[in-house]
Design an enzyme around this catalytic site. Structure first.
Site, mmCIF file in Angstrom:
data_model
loop_
_atom_site.group_PDB
_atom_site.id
_atom_site.type_symbol
_atom_site.label_atom_id
_atom_site.label_comp_id
_atom_site.label_asym_id
_atom_site.label_seq_id
_atom_site.Cartn_x
_atom_site.Cartn_y
_atom_site.Cartn_z
ATOM 1 N N ASN A 56 0.881 -1.167 0.000
ATOM 2 C CA ASN A 56 0.000 0.000 0.000
ATOM 3 C C ASN A 56 0.920 1.219 0.000
ATOM 4 O OD1 ASN A 56 -1.630 2.171 0.541
ATOM 5 N ND2 ASN A 56 -2.885 1.093 2.055
ATOM 6 N N VAL A 57 0.942 1.956 -1.101
ATOM 7 C CA VAL A 57 1.938 3.031 -1.225
ATOM 8 C C VAL A 57 1.707 4.183 -0.247
ATOM 9 C CG1 VAL A 57 2.536 2.565 -3.641
ATOM 10 C CG2 VAL A 57 0.684 4.201 -3.113
ATOM 11 N N TYR B 289 -7.705 15.492 -7.056
ATOM 12 C CA TYR B 289 -6.817 14.783 -7.984
ATOM 13 C C TYR B 289 -5.845 15.752 -8.666
ATOM 14 C CZ TYR B 289 -5.517 11.671 -11.888
ATOM 15 O OH TYR B 289 -4.843 10.906 -12.808
ATOM 16 N N LYS C 135 -1.821 15.846 -8.305
ATOM 17 C CA LYS C 135 -0.955 15.623 -9.465
ATOM 18 C C LYS C 135 -0.034 16.821 -9.714
ATOM 19 C CE LYS C 135 -2.190 11.440 -10.646
ATOM 20 N NZ LYS C 135 -1.235 10.320 -10.580
#
Ligand SMILES: NC(=O)c1ccc[n+]([C@@H]2O[C@H](COP(=O)([O-])OP(=O)(O)OC[C@H]3O[C@@H](n4cnc5c(N)ncnc54)[C@H](O)[C@@H]3O)[C@@H](O)[C@H]2O)c1
Length: 257
Positions: A61-62, A153, A157
């Site tokens: 799980n990053v 998001y 990013k």
């Protein structure tokens, strides 16, 4: 056969699907050994079984630092070195900003931004003591172009793009290059829920000058280029891979909400 990465070892997060899986396939074709780090154990194990001795699957799980430390340790135990890392894992929970819950913000930003931070931190810790390496972070066109209902998001990013530049600044002295890819629309399970809706698909196609989405393999080529010797002076860069979409802007998705 292109075996330019023979004797190289790479980690690919999110390597069980979509863009990550395309990178895994291209690395194997180029002769590298690959460590897949994903939550999807079953698919990872199937890939591992298809490439005995060349792939290991490490359930990761990053968003958890202990998982990333274990990932790097298992890579060294299995293959004895780490040359390249591709930090691809990502997903989002979308909502307009006035409806965006704290937990949906945390889910998206933890996965897309904190996950990349933790990966680069531990990958680079190993690389800097072992001669260097090259890292590619997968950001998005949304780092530079906003998307309706994409606050969490797009912000995450954009953070990945700057994290990449900052890491390049700090790690160049250790012979580590860090670059980002900013994909446009790529046909993967992540985007199929949108692109399978005819009107949304058409709205995208009106804006994408190449009039098609990318195949995941079209992200793997640029990603592998960035870790290769052909990119030996490319560092801290953002490579937009979007069929010229950044020239026209995002479609107005508000009518679909
Ligand atoms: N598909 C696109 O159009 C597009 C465009 C721009 C950017 N991206 C970015 O590319 C990356 C890959 O996207 P994709 O379209 O291939 O998605 P995908 O859904 O096909 O694959 C994502 C993979 O990440 C894994 N994953 C999810 N959460 C994880 C976690 N906490 N730890 C480890 N693994 C986890 C999933 O199990 C899956 O295998 C993402 O970062 C995405 O934001 C995709």
């Amino acid at each position: 056969m292109d075996k330019r990465f023979e004797n190289k070892v790479a980690i690919v997060t999110g390597g069980a699907s979509g863009i990550g899986y395309a990178i895994v396939e291209s690395l194997l074709e180029a002769g590298a050994k690959v460590v897949i780090a994903d939550l999807n154990e079953q698919t990872m194990q199937e890939i591992e079984a298809t490439h005995p001795g060349n792939v290991i699957a490490v359930k990761t799980n990053v968003t958890l630092e202990q998982d990333i430390e274990q990932l790097v340790n298992k890579t060294i135990e299995a293959f004895g070195q780490l040359d390249f890392a591709f930090n691809v894992a990502g997903a989002s929970k979308a909502a307009v900003i006035t409806d965006l819950t704290e937990s949906d913000w945390d889910f998206t930003v933890d996965l897309c931004l904190k996950g990349v931070f933790l990966c680069v931190k531990h990958q680079a810790r190993y690389m800097k003591d072992h001669g260097g390496g090259a890292i590619v972070n997968v950001s998005s066109l949304n780092a530079q172009v906003p998307m309706y209902a994409g606050t969490a998001y797009a912000s995450a990013k954009a953070g990945v793009e700057m994290l990449t530049k900052n890491a390049a600044l700090e790690l160049a002295r250790h012979n580590i290059r860090v670059n980002a890819i900013l994909p446009g629309l790529v046909l993967t399970p992540l985007t199929s829920q949108l692109t399978n809706v005819e009107v949304i698909h058409e709205a995208y196609m009106e804006r994408i000058p190449m009039k098609r989405a990318a195949d995941p393999k079209e992200m793997a080529g640029p990603a592998l280029f960035l870790v290769s010797d052909d990119a030996s002076y490319v560092n801290g860069a953002s490579l937009i891979v979007d069929g010229a979409w950044q020239t026209t802007g995002y479609p107005d998705l508000s009518k679909f909400f």
